[in-house]
Scaffold this active site. Sequence first.
Site, PDB file in Angstrom:
ATOM      1  N   LYS A   1       0.935  -1.297   9.769  1.00 50.05           N
ATOM      2  CA  LYS A   1       0.810  -1.800   8.383  1.00 50.05           C
ATOM      3  C   LYS A   1       1.920  -1.232   7.506  1.00 50.05           C
ATOM      4  CE  LYS A   1      -2.074   0.161   4.948  1.00 50.05           C
ATOM      5  NZ  LYS A   1      -1.301   0.504   3.829  1.00 50.05           N
ATOM      6  N   ASN A   2       2.136   0.085   7.570  1.00 48.35           N
ATOM      7  CA  ASN A   2       3.058   0.714   6.614  1.00 48.35           C
ATOM      8  C   ASN A   2       4.526   0.479   6.944  1.00 48.35           C
ATOM      9  OD1 ASN A   2       0.930   1.448   5.052  1.00 48.35           O
ATOM     10  ND2 ASN A   2       0.809   3.531   5.827  1.00 48.35           N
TER      11      ASN A   2
ATOM     12  N   ARG B   1      -0.666   8.681  -8.441  1.00 47.81           N
ATOM     13  CA  ARG B   1       0.337   8.292  -7.436  1.00 47.81           C
ATOM     14  C   ARG B   1       1.565   7.749  -8.177  1.00 47.81           C
ATOM     15  NH1 ARG B   1      -2.340   4.743  -2.803  1.00 47.81           N
ATOM     16  NH2 ARG B   1      -0.526   5.463  -1.600  1.00 47.81           N
ATOM     17  N   PRO B   2       2.355   8.663  -8.769  1.00 43.74           N
ATOM     18  CA  PRO B   2       3.495   8.212  -9.581  1.00 43.74           C
ATOM     19  C   PRO B   2       4.594   7.574  -8.727  1.00 43.74           C
ATOM     20  CG  PRO B   2       3.538  10.591  -9.326  1.00 43.74           C
ATOM     21  CD  PRO B   2       2.269  10.121  -8.683  1.00 43.74           C
ATOM     22  N   ILE B   3       5.538   6.933  -9.377  1.00 45.30           N
ATOM     23  CA  ILE B   3       6.710   6.407  -8.639  1.00 45.30           C
ATOM     24  C   ILE B   3       7.997   6.951  -9.246  1.00 45.30           C
ATOM     25  CG2 ILE B   3       5.539   4.291  -7.847  1.00 45.30           C
ATOM     26  CD1 ILE B   3       7.136   2.775 -10.032  1.00 45.30           C
ATOM     27  N   ASP B   4       7.912   8.164  -9.803  1.00 46.62           N
ATOM     28  CA  ASP B   4       9.094   8.759 -10.457  1.00 46.62           C
ATOM     29  C   ASP B   4      10.272   8.953  -9.501  1.00 46.62           C
ATOM     30  OD1 ASP B   4       7.100  10.746  -9.486  1.00 46.62           O
ATOM     31  OD2 ASP B   4       8.755  12.132  -9.855  1.00 46.62           O
ATOM     32  N   GLN B   5       9.990   9.230  -8.231  1.00 46.61           N
ATOM     33  CA  GLN B   5      11.093   9.421  -7.268  1.00 46.61           C
ATOM     34  C   GLN B   5      11.761   8.096  -6.921  1.00 46.61           C
ATOM     35  OE1 GLN B   5      12.113  12.696  -6.239  1.00 46.61           O
ATOM     36  NE2 GLN B   5      10.812  12.940  -8.049  1.00 46.61           N
TER      37      GLN B   5
ATOM     38  N   ARG C   1      -7.781  -4.699   4.161  1.00 45.81           N
ATOM     39  CA  ARG C   1      -6.372  -4.660   3.730  1.00 45.81           C
ATOM     40  C   ARG C   1      -5.487  -4.070   4.812  1.00 45.81           C
ATOM     41  NH1 ARG C   1      -5.466  -1.116  -1.068  1.00 45.81           N
ATOM     42  NH2 ARG C   1      -3.388  -1.395  -0.233  1.00 45.81           N
TER      43      ARG C   1
ATOM     44  N   ILE D   1      -1.335  16.347   0.714  1.00 42.02           N
ATOM     45  CA  ILE D   1      -0.492  15.296   0.119  1.00 42.02           C
ATOM     46  C   ILE D   1      -1.024  14.814  -1.225  1.00 42.02           C
ATOM     47  CG2 ILE D   1       0.516  12.995   0.481  1.00 42.02           C
ATOM     48  CD1 ILE D   1       1.522  15.041   2.537  1.00 42.02           C
TER      49      ILE D   1
ATOM     50  N   ARG E   1      -0.150  -1.361  -3.254  1.00 43.49           N
ATOM     51  CA  ARG E   1       0.808  -0.277  -3.519  1.00 43.49           C
ATOM     52  C   ARG E   1       2.216  -0.679  -3.104  1.00 43.49           C
ATOM     53  NH1 ARG E   1       1.576   4.244  -6.112  1.00 43.49           N
ATOM     54  NH2 ARG E   1       3.003   5.734  -5.166  1.00 43.49           N
TER      55      ARG E   1
ATOM     56  N   CYS F   1      -4.763   2.084  -3.052  1.00 41.16           N
ATOM     57  CA  CYS F   1      -5.898   3.009  -2.975  1.00 41.16           C
ATOM     58  C   CYS F   1      -5.781   4.089  -4.060  1.00 41.16           C
ATOM     59  CB  CYS F   1      -5.924   3.686  -1.606  1.00 41.16           C
ATOM     60  SG  CYS F   1      -6.194   2.518  -0.281  1.00 41.16           S
TER      61      CYS F   1
ATOM     62  N   ASP G   1      -3.374   9.999   6.327  1.00 43.61           N
ATOM     63  CA  ASP G   1      -4.146   8.762   6.506  1.00 43.61           C
ATOM     64  C   ASP G   1      -5.180   8.872   7.619  1.00 43.61           C
ATOM     65  OD1 ASP G   1      -1.357   6.546   5.723  1.00 43.61           O
ATOM     66  OD2 ASP G   1      -2.674   7.762   4.483  1.00 43.61           O
TER      67      ASP G   1
HETATM   68  C1  EPZ Z   1       2.622   5.797   1.807  1.00 45.85           C
HETATM   69  O1  EPZ Z   1       2.196   5.872   0.458  1.00 45.85           O
HETATM   70  C2  EPZ Z   1       1.514   5.045   2.518  1.00 45.85           C
HETATM   71  N1  EPZ Z   1       1.368   3.718   1.917  1.00 45.85           N
HETATM   72  C3  EPZ Z   1       0.198   5.804   2.406  1.00 45.85           C
HETATM   73  O2  EPZ Z   1      -0.718   5.142   3.250  1.00 45.85           O
HETATM   74  C4  EPZ Z   1       0.372   7.222   2.941  1.00 45.85           C
HETATM   75  O3  EPZ Z   1      -0.795   7.948   2.671  1.00 45.85           O
HETATM   76  C5  EPZ Z   1       1.566   7.903   2.264  1.00 45.85           C
HETATM   77  O4  EPZ Z   1       2.744   7.094   2.406  1.00 45.85           O
HETATM   78  C6  EPZ Z   1       1.852   9.279   2.868  1.00 45.85           C
HETATM   79  O5  EPZ Z   1       2.112   9.139   4.236  1.00 45.85           O
HETATM   80  C7  EPZ Z   1       2.265   2.770   2.247  1.00 45.85           C
HETATM   81  O6  EPZ Z   1       3.174   3.015   3.030  1.00 45.85           O
HETATM   82  C8  EPZ Z   1       2.073   1.428   1.606  1.00 45.85           C
HETATM   83  P1  EPZ Z   1       4.278   9.015  -0.747  1.00 45.85           P
HETATM   84  P2  EPZ Z   1       3.247   6.369  -0.677  1.00 45.85           P
HETATM   85  O7  EPZ Z   1       5.277   8.448  -1.682  1.00 45.85           O
HETATM   86  O8  EPZ Z   1       4.591   5.887  -0.331  1.00 45.85           O
HETATM   87  C9  EPZ Z   1       3.774  11.870  -4.493  1.00 45.85           C
HETATM   88  C10 EPZ Z   1      -2.665   4.051   3.859  1.00 45.85           C
HETATM   89  O9  EPZ Z   1      -3.828   4.468   3.973  1.00 45.85           O
HETATM   90  N2  EPZ Z   1       4.827  11.017  -5.081  1.00 45.85           N
HETATM   91  O10 EPZ Z   1       4.737   9.537   0.577  1.00 45.85           O
HETATM   92  O11 EPZ Z   1       2.688   6.017  -1.999  1.00 45.85           O
HETATM   93  C11 EPZ Z   1       2.480  11.101  -4.233  1.00 45.85           C
HETATM   94  O12 EPZ Z   1       1.663  11.109  -5.385  1.00 45.85           O
HETATM   95  C12 EPZ Z   1      -1.861   4.478   2.655  1.00 45.85           C
HETATM   96  O13 EPZ Z   1      -2.072   3.313   4.680  1.00 45.85           O
HETATM   97  C13 EPZ Z   1       5.376  11.399  -6.303  1.00 45.85           C
HETATM   98  O14 EPZ Z   1       4.998  12.410  -6.887  1.00 45.85           O
HETATM   99  O15 EPZ Z   1       3.148   7.935  -0.466  1.00 45.85           O
HETATM  100  C14 EPZ Z   1       1.877  11.886  -3.095  1.00 45.85           C
HETATM  101  O16 EPZ Z   1       1.193  13.019  -3.600  1.00 45.85           O
HETATM  102  C15 EPZ Z   1      -2.654   5.354   1.727  1.00 45.85           C
HETATM  103  N3  EPZ Z   1       6.345  10.609  -6.850  1.00 45.85           N
HETATM  104  C16 EPZ Z   1       3.092  12.355  -2.291  1.00 45.85           C
HETATM  105  O17 EPZ Z   1       4.215  12.263  -3.188  1.00 45.85           O
HETATM  106  C17 EPZ Z   1       6.797   9.474  -6.234  1.00 45.85           C
HETATM  107  O18 EPZ Z   1       7.710   8.807  -6.785  1.00 45.85           O
HETATM  108  C18 EPZ Z   1       3.409  11.476  -1.074  1.00 45.85           C
HETATM  109  O19 EPZ Z   1       3.430  10.136  -1.515  1.00 45.85           O
HETATM  110  C19 EPZ Z   1       6.227   9.107  -4.990  1.00 45.85           C
HETATM  111  C20 EPZ Z   1       5.252   9.908  -4.440  1.00 45.85           C
END
Ligand code: EPZ
Length: 433
Positions: A22-23, A122-126, A399, A329, A93, A117, A307
Amino acid sequence: MEQYIIRGGTRLYGEVEISGAKNAAVAIIPAALLVQGVCRIENIPQISDTDTLLTILAELGAKVSYVSKSTIEIDCTHASYQDAPYDLMRKIRASYYLIGSMLGRFGSAKTTMPGGCNFGVRPIDQHIKGMRALGAEVDVRGGFVYAEARDGRLHGARIYLDKVSVGATMNIMIAAVLAEGRTVIENAAREPHIVDLANFLNSMGADVRGAGTDTIKINGVESLHGGSYSIIPDQIEAGTYMVAAAATGGEVLITNIIPKHLEGISAKLRETGTSVEEYVEGILVKGPSELRRINLKTMPYPGFPTDMQPQFGVLTCLAKGTSVITEGIYDNRFKYVNELRKMGAEIQVDGRVAVFEGGRRLTGALVHACDLRAGAAMVIAGMAASGETQIEDVNYIERGYERFVEKLNALGADIRVRYDEEDMRQGRLLSSF
Ligand code: EPZ
């Protein structure tokens, strides 16, 4: 809303084939927008998140044709920058990948802030930091993300991620493949689906190196051509069936897997006393007569995957003794604990740490799927429990898991799907797989 009705106490036996990841799929489909030509993508999982993204691409002018249920051809040659179905974007997401792909292809992007979810902030600042480094003006207002490449095309940059982020790593990679010059992503995430995205892009003519390490180098190219690609198997779907076999004391052969991607999951399962053996055909998982307690902490890959945390939470409820799970995480990924308590589990949660007093039989109850993986965990709990469990809000589960009920019932589970009166009135009859 649909419900699952589960009769517990059945051991799972047999063989299950894992679908595409999926991811990986939810990044590769938006990335197809970068390609002037036909992308033939195989092993796409049949889940609502991929359906949603394919619909959005079609609204942007892509031609989407189904060769089979899991092989799809996407031709974005004539796609153009225009308003997209924002109500669909808001649901998932992975819609954030459209920022990178629209910016890379059109030089402009407008998306909603992502959905998905809800387990803490879950910010997107990065993501935004990366796009700005590549030369885009990015503005968030009114629930939308607006981005514009300052002089029509992005420029390569060196980007250090303050946080190891799967989404930001992949989004920046998508945006950078058509940028002018070289991009280096440092402190990049290393998940298997990141390597899969890089391999997809390279098979379409991109120049991405180092995916799977913490430093990824991308040399921008002028355009991407069509081609064929097959998505890797889903490590989390595989892990979910491995835990289901262990939790029900069954014996299941899980096929179409990449053992390397499952190392963290297999290692933890073995600590519970579960037998995990690798064969050419796949991984054979045998649940023990008595599960042993464990401690685990979720980490970025190759650490134990977040996950898989809820699924292991169920396992520790069944194991004799006290287990401790630390969520490394997310801020709040223990909402499913309340649902397990309804089934008799004894669990204490303090922030990112949960303590499970295991060794008691769970009893069936009316529970909710709080999110995708929590929902899958509740199905596992229902199968392991005595009596009947009803799970509501199962749309979350659908989903991310292809034909979940069908695959589990083929292994001997007893799960019926109940549609609500509205569905009944609309002719969707009560069905059981
Ligand atoms: C991806 O989410 C996956 N989703 C998630 O899977 C998975 O849990 C996660 O990666 C970690 O492996 C998809 O790929 C669609 P991150 P993502 O950016 O990209 C923080 C599932 O069940 N962060 O690696 O959103 C964030 O809040 C889903 O399949 C920032 O602070 O995860 C988290 O604490 C659930 N700023 C950590 O980093 C940012 O700009 C890791 O998030 C981005 C993230």
